[in-house]
Design a protein around this motif. Structure first.
Motif, PDB file in Angstrom:
ATOM      1  N   PHE A   9       7.522   2.911  44.424  1.00 57.18           N
ATOM      2  CA  PHE A   9       7.692   4.132  43.625  1.00 57.18           C
ATOM      3  C   PHE A   9       6.982   4.084  42.268  1.00 57.18           C
ATOM      4  O   PHE A   9       7.457   4.651  41.289  1.00 57.18           O
ATOM      5  N   GLY A  10       5.856   3.398  42.190  1.00 56.62           N
ATOM      6  CA  GLY A  10       5.108   3.336  40.936  1.00 56.62           C
ATOM      7  C   GLY A  10       5.719   2.434  39.891  1.00 56.62           C
ATOM      8  O   GLY A  10       5.293   2.434  38.744  1.00 56.62           O
ATOM      9  N   LEU A  11       6.727   1.656  40.267  1.00 52.66           N
ATOM     10  CA  LEU A  11       7.348   0.718  39.330  1.00 52.66           C
ATOM     11  C   LEU A  11       6.622  -0.623  39.379  1.00 52.66           C
ATOM     12  O   LEU A  11       6.138  -1.036  40.432  1.00 52.66           O
ATOM     13  N   ARG A  12       6.570  -1.282  38.244  1.00 52.38           N
ATOM     14  CA  ARG A  12       5.956  -2.603  38.137  1.00 52.38           C
ATOM     15  C   ARG A  12       6.840  -3.474  37.253  1.00 52.38           C
ATOM     16  O   ARG A  12       7.588  -2.964  36.404  1.00 52.38           O
TER      17      ARG A  12
ATOM     18  N   GLY B 174       8.592 -13.431  26.701  1.00 55.03           N
ATOM     19  CA  GLY B 174       9.330 -13.806  27.898  1.00 55.03           C
ATOM     20  C   GLY B 174      10.225 -12.725  28.460  1.00 55.03           C
ATOM     21  O   GLY B 174      10.714 -12.856  29.583  1.00 55.03           O
ATOM     22  N   ASP B 175      10.470 -11.654  27.710  1.00 55.62           N
ATOM     23  CA  ASP B 175      11.273 -10.551  28.248  1.00 55.62           C
ATOM     24  C   ASP B 175      10.580  -9.974  29.483  1.00 55.62           C
ATOM     25  O   ASP B 175       9.349  -9.959  29.581  1.00 55.62           O
ATOM     26  N   LEU B 176      11.369  -9.486  30.415  1.00 57.62           N
ATOM     27  CA  LEU B 176      10.857  -8.883  31.635  1.00 57.62           C
ATOM     28  C   LEU B 176      11.177  -7.391  31.610  1.00 57.62           C
ATOM     29  O   LEU B 176      12.332  -7.004  31.447  1.00 57.62           O
ATOM     30  N   LEU B 177      10.134  -6.562  31.749  1.00 58.04           N
ATOM     31  CA  LEU B 177      10.286  -5.107  31.716  1.00 58.04           C
ATOM     32  C   LEU B 177      10.009  -4.492  33.078  1.00 58.04           C
ATOM     33  O   LEU B 177       9.146  -4.972  33.819  1.00 58.04           O
ATOM     34  N   VAL B 178      10.724  -3.419  33.389  1.00 61.19           N
ATOM     35  CA  VAL B 178      10.365  -2.547  34.502  1.00 61.19           C
ATOM     36  C   VAL B 178       9.610  -1.380  33.877  1.00 61.19           C
ATOM     37  O   VAL B 178      10.108  -0.741  32.939  1.00 61.19           O
ATOM     38  N   VAL B 179       8.404  -1.118  34.363  1.00 60.84           N
ATOM     39  CA  VAL B 179       7.591  -0.019  33.840  1.00 60.84           C
ATOM     40  C   VAL B 179       7.212   0.907  34.980  1.00 60.84           C
ATOM     41  O   VAL B 179       7.183   0.505  36.142  1.00 60.84           O
ATOM     42  N   ARG B 180       6.942   2.168  34.634  1.00 59.03           N
ATOM     43  CA  ARG B 180       6.530   3.160  35.642  1.00 59.03           C
ATOM     44  C   ARG B 180       5.104   3.594  35.343  1.00 59.03           C
ATOM     45  O   ARG B 180       4.816   4.137  34.266  1.00 59.03           O
ATOM     46  N   VAL B 181       4.240   3.369  36.314  1.00 58.49           N
ATOM     47  CA  VAL B 181       2.853   3.811  36.215  1.00 58.49           C
ATOM     48  C   VAL B 181       2.823   5.322  36.400  1.00 58.49           C
ATOM     49  O   VAL B 181       3.489   5.862  37.289  1.00 58.49           O
ATOM     50  N   GLY B 182       2.089   6.013  35.548  1.00 58.58           N
ATOM     51  CA  GLY B 182       1.950   7.460  35.668  1.00 58.58           C
ATOM     52  C   GLY B 182       3.084   8.259  35.054  1.00 58.58           C
ATOM     53  O   GLY B 182       3.097   9.477  35.166  1.00 58.58           O
ATOM     54  N   ALA B 183       4.041   7.590  34.400  1.00 56.94           N
ATOM     55  CA  ALA B 183       5.135   8.318  33.739  1.00 56.94           C
ATOM     56  C   ALA B 183       4.582   9.088  32.551  1.00 56.94           C
ATOM     57  O   ALA B 183       3.600   8.669  31.933  1.00 56.94           O
ATOM     58  N   PRO B 184       5.193  10.212  32.197  1.00 61.21           N
ATOM     59  CA  PRO B 184       4.703  10.968  31.041  1.00 61.21           C
ATOM     60  C   PRO B 184       4.839  10.149  29.753  1.00 61.21           C
ATOM     61  O   PRO B 184       5.832   9.463  29.554  1.00 61.21           O
ATOM     62  N   VAL B 185       3.832  10.247  28.936  1.00 60.22           N
ATOM     63  CA  VAL B 185       3.831   9.538  27.647  1.00 60.22           C
ATOM     64  C   VAL B 185       4.517  10.420  26.619  1.00 60.22           C
ATOM     65  O   VAL B 185       4.236  11.615  26.527  1.00 60.22           O
ATOM     66  N   ARG B 186       5.451   9.830  25.875  1.00 60.19           N
ATOM     67  CA  ARG B 186       6.151  10.548  24.811  1.00 60.19           C
ATOM     68  C   ARG B 186       6.251   9.627  23.606  1.00 60.19           C
ATOM     69  O   ARG B 186       6.310   8.404  23.748  1.00 60.19           O
TER      70      ARG B 186
ATOM     71  N   VAL C  15      -3.262   4.293  28.310  1.00 58.85           N
ATOM     72  CA  VAL C  15      -1.806   4.127  28.337  1.00 58.85           C
ATOM     73  C   VAL C  15      -1.448   4.057  29.818  1.00 58.85           C
ATOM     74  O   VAL C  15      -1.388   5.062  30.509  1.00 58.85           O
ATOM     75  N   LEU C  16      -1.229   2.839  30.315  1.00 55.24           N
ATOM     76  CA  LEU C  16      -1.158   2.591  31.753  1.00 55.24           C
ATOM     77  C   LEU C  16       0.214   2.809  32.364  1.00 55.24           C
ATOM     78  O   LEU C  16       0.321   3.203  33.522  1.00 55.24           O
ATOM     79  N   ALA C  17       1.277   2.494  31.616  1.00 52.84           N
ATOM     80  CA  ALA C  17       2.634   2.597  32.166  1.00 52.84           C
ATOM     81  C   ALA C  17       3.628   2.710  31.016  1.00 52.84           C
ATOM     82  O   ALA C  17       3.359   2.265  29.898  1.00 52.84           O
ATOM     83  N   ILE C  18       4.790   3.268  31.327  1.00 52.69           N
ATOM     84  CA  ILE C  18       5.858   3.446  30.337  1.00 52.69           C
ATOM     85  C   ILE C  18       7.056   2.590  30.752  1.00 52.69           C
ATOM     86  O   ILE C  18       7.439   2.570  31.916  1.00 52.69           O
ATOM     87  N   ALA C  19       7.644   1.879  29.775  1.00 57.82           N
ATOM     88  CA  ALA C  19       8.797   1.026  30.068  1.00 57.82           C
ATOM     89  C   ALA C  19      10.003   1.870  30.432  1.00 57.82           C
ATOM     90  O   ALA C  19      10.304   2.870  29.789  1.00 57.82           O
ATOM     91  N   VAL C  20      10.711   1.435  31.467  1.00 58.24           N
ATOM     92  CA  VAL C  20      11.929   2.083  31.926  1.00 58.24           C
ATOM     93  C   VAL C  20      13.137   1.306  31.417  1.00 58.24           C
ATOM     94  O   VAL C  20      14.096   1.881  30.930  1.00 58.24           O
ATOM     95  N   MET C  21      13.080  -0.025  31.537  1.00 61.38           N
ATOM     96  CA  MET C  21      14.178  -0.861  31.061  1.00 61.38           C
ATOM     97  C   MET C  21      13.738  -2.312  30.951  1.00 61.38           C
ATOM     98  O   MET C  21      12.730  -2.699  31.523  1.00 61.38           O
TER      99      MET C  21
END
Length: 112
Positions: free
Chosen positions: A6-9, A25-37, A97-103
């Protein structure tokens, strides 16, 4: 970046430019193609360094549109003593701007 459906990385934070918000060292879930804000954490491709060498992908905060060119995004680091951001390299084209962090997954979950 590690791939998920689902476009998550998954992205590991390297370096100290986003402290205290994010740490090395933090691990992020990011979404490729999410709207930039504005005020969102993003994975970005910064321009090459002064010697023309490509920079690795970076995690930065999108602070808003570039006032001189509203088609471009301004990104900043949270730690003013470490790293590179738009104050040093200028604003970024939307394709950089390749991806937006989700959490943040690790060490403990929280929204970014």
């Amino acid at each position: 970046m590690s791939y998920l459906p689902f476009g998550l990385r998954l992205v590991h934070v390297a370096g100290h430019s986003m402290e205290p918000t994010l740490c090395h060292g933090d691990l992020l879930v990011v979404r490729v193609g999410a709207p930039v804000r504005p005020n969102r954490i993003a994975v970005v491709q910064l321009p090459p360094d002064a010697q023309g060498r490509p920079r690795p992908l970076a995690v930065k905060r999108v602070t808003g549109r570039d006032p001189a060119d509203p088609t471009r995004w301004w990104v900043e680091r949270d730690n003013p003593r470490v790293g590179v951001d738009s104050w040093l390299v200028g604003s970024l084209h939307p394709t950089e701007v390749l991806a937006i962090a989700v959490m943040r997954l690790w060490p403990r979950p929280r929204r970014v």
